[in-house]
Write a protein that holds these residues in place. Structure first.
Motif, mmCIF file in Angstrom:
data_model
loop_
_atom_site.group_PDB
_atom_site.id
_atom_site.type_symbol
_atom_site.label_atom_id
_atom_site.label_comp_id
_atom_site.label_asym_id
_atom_site.label_seq_id
_atom_site.Cartn_x
_atom_site.Cartn_y
_atom_site.Cartn_z
ATOM 1 N N UNK A 66 143.029 54.250 9.210
ATOM 2 C CA UNK A 66 144.351 55.301 9.215
ATOM 3 C C UNK A 66 144.136 56.019 7.846
ATOM 4 N N UNK A 67 143.334 55.765 6.817
ATOM 5 C CA UNK A 67 143.318 56.681 5.526
ATOM 6 C C UNK A 67 141.746 57.122 5.768
ATOM 7 N N UNK A 68 140.902 56.375 4.749
ATOM 8 C CA UNK A 68 139.620 56.756 4.684
ATOM 9 C C UNK A 68 138.778 56.690 5.851
ATOM 10 N N UNK A 69 139.373 55.962 6.927
ATOM 11 C CA UNK A 69 138.464 56.010 8.066
ATOM 12 C C UNK A 69 138.775 57.381 9.090
ATOM 13 N N UNK A 70 139.802 58.150 8.534
ATOM 14 C CA UNK A 70 139.749 59.528 9.132
ATOM 15 C C UNK A 70 138.587 60.459 8.667
ATOM 16 N N UNK A 71 137.702 59.918 8.088
ATOM 17 C CA UNK A 71 136.628 60.675 7.706
ATOM 18 C C UNK A 71 135.688 60.856 8.906
ATOM 19 N N UNK A 72 135.853 60.078 9.792
ATOM 20 C CA UNK A 72 135.057 60.132 10.935
ATOM 21 C C UNK A 72 135.714 61.242 12.161
ATOM 22 N N UNK A 73 136.808 61.692 11.662
ATOM 23 C CA UNK A 73 137.471 62.653 12.749
ATOM 24 C C UNK A 73 136.841 64.196 12.583
ATOM 25 N N UNK A 74 136.802 64.649 13.958
ATOM 26 C CA UNK A 74 136.198 66.064 13.575
ATOM 27 C C UNK A 74 136.903 67.028 12.718
ATOM 28 N N UNK B 105 127.556 63.489 10.422
ATOM 29 C CA UNK B 105 128.355 62.272 11.106
ATOM 30 C C UNK B 105 128.357 61.385 10.290
ATOM 31 N N UNK B 106 129.457 60.474 10.138
ATOM 32 C CA UNK B 106 129.605 59.390 9.280
ATOM 33 C C UNK B 106 129.080 58.337 9.993
ATOM 34 N N UNK B 107 127.735 57.647 9.618
ATOM 35 C CA UNK B 107 127.272 56.665 10.503
ATOM 36 C C UNK B 107 127.912 55.218 10.347
ATOM 37 N N UNK B 108 128.289 54.927 8.982
ATOM 38 C CA UNK B 108 129.124 53.862 8.881
ATOM 39 C C UNK B 108 129.774 53.643 7.643
ATOM 40 N N UNK B 109 130.885 53.078 7.475
ATOM 41 C CA UNK B 109 131.914 52.810 6.321
ATOM 42 C C UNK B 109 132.712 51.456 6.573
ATOM 43 N N UNK B 110 133.249 51.163 5.449
ATOM 44 C CA UNK B 110 134.185 50.199 5.253
ATOM 45 C C UNK B 110 135.482 50.569 4.721
ATOM 46 N N UNK B 111 136.132 51.876 5.034
ATOM 47 C CA UNK B 111 137.014 52.560 4.687
ATOM 48 C C UNK B 111 138.281 52.021 5.144
ATOM 49 N N UNK B 112 139.469 52.209 4.533
ATOM 50 C CA UNK B 112 140.702 51.843 4.990
ATOM 51 C C UNK B 112 141.178 52.495 6.480
ATOM 52 N N UNK C 63 119.277 64.747 7.293
ATOM 53 C CA UNK C 63 118.977 63.751 6.264
ATOM 54 C C UNK C 63 120.090 62.707 6.305
ATOM 55 N N UNK C 64 119.735 61.373 5.784
ATOM 56 C CA UNK C 64 120.713 60.451 5.874
ATOM 57 C C UNK C 64 120.975 59.815 4.620
ATOM 58 N N UNK C 65 122.153 59.771 4.034
ATOM 59 C CA UNK C 65 122.388 59.596 2.587
ATOM 60 C C UNK C 65 123.712 58.629 2.447
ATOM 61 N N UNK C 66 123.862 58.261 1.443
ATOM 62 C CA UNK C 66 125.237 57.383 1.273
ATOM 63 C C UNK C 66 125.865 57.450 -0.110
ATOM 64 N N UNK C 67 126.945 57.110 -0.359
ATOM 65 C CA UNK C 67 127.760 57.073 -1.600
ATOM 66 C C UNK C 67 128.730 56.163 -1.407
ATOM 67 N N UNK C 68 129.083 55.441 -2.641
ATOM 68 C CA UNK C 68 130.126 54.395 -2.845
ATOM 69 C C UNK C 68 131.479 54.945 -2.394
ATOM 70 N N UNK C 69 132.195 54.565 -1.525
ATOM 71 C CA UNK C 69 133.737 54.798 -1.112
ATOM 72 C C UNK C 69 134.558 53.920 -1.691
ATOM 73 N N UNK C 70 135.687 53.786 -1.063
ATOM 74 C CA UNK C 70 137.002 52.929 -1.545
ATOM 75 C C UNK C 70 136.350 51.549 -1.065
ATOM 76 N N UNK C 71 135.974 51.343 0.067
ATOM 77 C CA UNK C 71 135.674 50.093 0.565
ATOM 78 C C UNK C 71 134.196 49.425 0.582
ATOM 79 N N UNK C 72 133.283 50.512 0.114
ATOM 80 C CA UNK C 72 131.920 50.293 0.350
ATOM 81 C C UNK C 72 131.114 51.462 0.420
ATOM 82 N N UNK C 73 129.917 51.322 0.804
ATOM 83 C CA UNK C 73 129.257 52.487 1.144
ATOM 84 C C UNK C 73 129.432 53.224 2.335
ATOM 85 N N UNK C 74 129.624 54.675 2.086
ATOM 86 C CA UNK C 74 129.834 55.551 3.193
ATOM 87 C C UNK C 74 128.449 56.062 3.548
#
Length: 189
Positions: free
Chosen positions: A122-130, A113-120, A86-97
């Motif tokens: 060093x912070x929210x971008x850590x969501x892409x880490x294993x 898998x995080x397909x795309x994001x506009x998160x901060x 499934x591919x879905x999305x939700x509103x994060x801090x910087x936009x849709x995740x």
């Protein structure tokens, strides 16, 4: 005061027009040459992500759309259905995740898998880490965000990125709800 002649206006304007037409033609040519390669790369990236979130599958059906902007496909190993992606999305801090979620036939998450994001960074971008993505594997049902625990239905939030963590959990919950809809409509098989 110097008088401006029509020639003084028309010659630079004509030169600028010719430059713009040539640049536009070159951009159109570049687009036509690279369009198919770009589309092929997008399909290849999507198939790689599908294989990461549902590793048991050897092939995938075409994507189908559901309500709420969610898409899904079926993963198969030969003739056997091994789960769904499934591919879905939700509103994060910087936009849709945008999140891709693998779910086996029992409703258990096999990967995200995080397909795309506009998160901060060093912070929210850590969501892409294993480390964060692996917190979802083996979970099912409705998940919640916790600041301290990653047991049961809890997903431990990324430190200083609770909004992003909530967005990912929300997107995963949307995928799990879609699984229930698809599985119910598929006759449990």
């Amino acid at each position: 005061m110097k008088k401006i002649t029509p020639k003084a206006i028309l010659v630079p304007a004509a030169a600028l027009l010719v430059i713009c037409l040539v640049a536009t033609a070159l951009l159109a040519l570049t687009n036509s040459v690279t369009k198919q390669k770009t589309a092929d790369n997008a399909v290849q990236k999507e198939n790689l992500s599908r294989s990461l979130v549902l590793p048991e599958a050897k092939e995938f059906s075409e994507s189908e759309a559901l309500e709420g902007g969610i898409t899904y496909c079926t993963g198969k190993d030969g003739a056997d259905n091994v789960g769904y992606v499934f591919t879905s999305g939700a509103k994060g801090y910087g936009g849709t995740v945008s999140v891709m979620v693998g779910v086996d036939n029992e409703g258990v998450i096999t990967g995200i898998e995080i397909l795309s994001h506009d998160e901060t960074p060093g912070l929210g971008a850590n969501s892409t880490k294993p480390d964060f993505k692996n917190r979802f594997i083996g979970k099912s049902g409705t998940l919640t965000v916790s600041k301290t625990s990653n047991d049961g239905q809890n997903i431990q939030a990324i430190t200083a990125a609770t909004i992003t963590s909530k967005a990912v959990v929300s997107a995963v919950n949307a995928a799990l709800a879609a699984f229930e809809t698809v599985k119910g409509g598929a006759g449990n098989g």
